[in-house]
Design a protein around this motif. Structure first.
Motif, PDB file in Angstrom:
ATOM      1  N   THR A   1       0.791  -1.149  -0.328  1.00 20.58           N
ATOM      2  CA  THR A   1      -0.171   0.024   0.090  1.00 20.58           C
ATOM      3  C   THR A   1       0.773   0.878  -0.082  1.00 20.58           C
ATOM      4  O   THR A   1       0.649   2.354  -0.153  1.00 20.58           O
ATOM      5  CB  THR A   1      -0.893   0.094   1.137  1.00 20.58           C
ATOM      6  OG1 THR A   1      -0.284   0.255   2.169  1.00 20.58           O
ATOM      7  CG2 THR A   1      -2.027  -0.984   1.172  1.00 20.58           C
ATOM      8  N   GLY A   2       2.744   0.796   0.252  1.00 18.33           N
ATOM      9  CA  GLY A   2       2.826   2.656   0.569  1.00 18.33           C
ATOM     10  C   GLY A   2       3.650   2.508   1.417  1.00 18.33           C
ATOM     11  O   GLY A   2       4.377   3.546   1.726  1.00 18.33           O
ATOM     12  N   LYS A   3       2.890   2.122   2.799  1.00 21.14           N
ATOM     13  CA  LYS A   3       3.157   1.848   3.377  1.00 21.14           C
ATOM     14  C   LYS A   3       4.668   1.823   4.410  1.00 21.14           C
ATOM     15  O   LYS A   3       5.269   1.253   3.247  1.00 21.14           O
ATOM     16  CB  LYS A   3       2.394   2.040   4.699  1.00 21.14           C
ATOM     17  CG  LYS A   3       0.956   2.768   4.183  1.00 21.14           C
ATOM     18  CD  LYS A   3       0.525   2.400   5.742  1.00 21.14           C
ATOM     19  CE  LYS A   3      -1.608   2.590   5.925  1.00 21.14           C
ATOM     20  NZ  LYS A   3      -2.192   2.648   6.838  1.00 21.14           N
ATOM     21  N   VAL A   4       5.787   2.677   4.812  1.00 21.14           N
ATOM     22  CA  VAL A   4       6.464   2.829   5.094  1.00 21.14           C
ATOM     23  C   VAL A   4       6.719   2.149   6.687  1.00 21.14           C
ATOM     24  O   VAL A   4       6.765   2.844   7.262  1.00 21.14           O
ATOM     25  CB  VAL A   4       8.281   3.340   4.933  1.00 21.14           C
ATOM     26  CG1 VAL A   4       8.931   2.921   5.870  1.00 21.14           C
ATOM     27  CG2 VAL A   4       8.087   3.603   4.014  1.00 21.14           C
ATOM     28  N   LYS A   5       7.590   0.626   6.960  1.00 26.32           N
ATOM     29  CA  LYS A   5       7.506  -0.153   8.390  1.00 26.32           C
ATOM     30  C   LYS A   5       8.942  -0.292   8.611  1.00 26.32           C
ATOM     31  O   LYS A   5       9.841  -0.449   7.648  1.00 26.32           O
ATOM     32  CB  LYS A   5       6.025  -1.192   8.272  1.00 26.32           C
ATOM     33  CG  LYS A   5       4.636  -1.138   8.356  1.00 26.32           C
ATOM     34  CD  LYS A   5       3.947  -2.268   8.547  1.00 26.32           C
ATOM     35  CE  LYS A   5       3.024  -2.139   7.962  1.00 26.32           C
ATOM     36  NZ  LYS A   5       1.779  -3.083   8.493  1.00 26.32           N
TER      37      LYS A   5
END
Length: 52
Positions: free
Chosen positions: A33-37
């Motif tokens: 989804t494009g989130k950085v974790k």
């Protein structure tokens, strides 16, 4: 215990273990989804924090 930048960190793991101290480094991983974790990679396990 303080380490230099980009050397990772020494943490104490829970529970009753023979080697309760671990050295870990963090990586930033982008999911679908494009989130950085932040993901952790464990390098080694030790019985004393001084050895780590």
């Amino acid at each position: 215990m303080k380490l230099p930048n980009s050397y990772g960190s020494v943490i104490k793991l829970g529970g009753k273990r023979r080697k309760p101290y671990a050295v870990r480094i963090s990586k930033l991983v982008e999911d679908d989804t494009g989130k950085v974790k932040r993901k952790y990679t464990y390098l080694a396990y030790f019985s004393k924090p001084e050895m780590a």
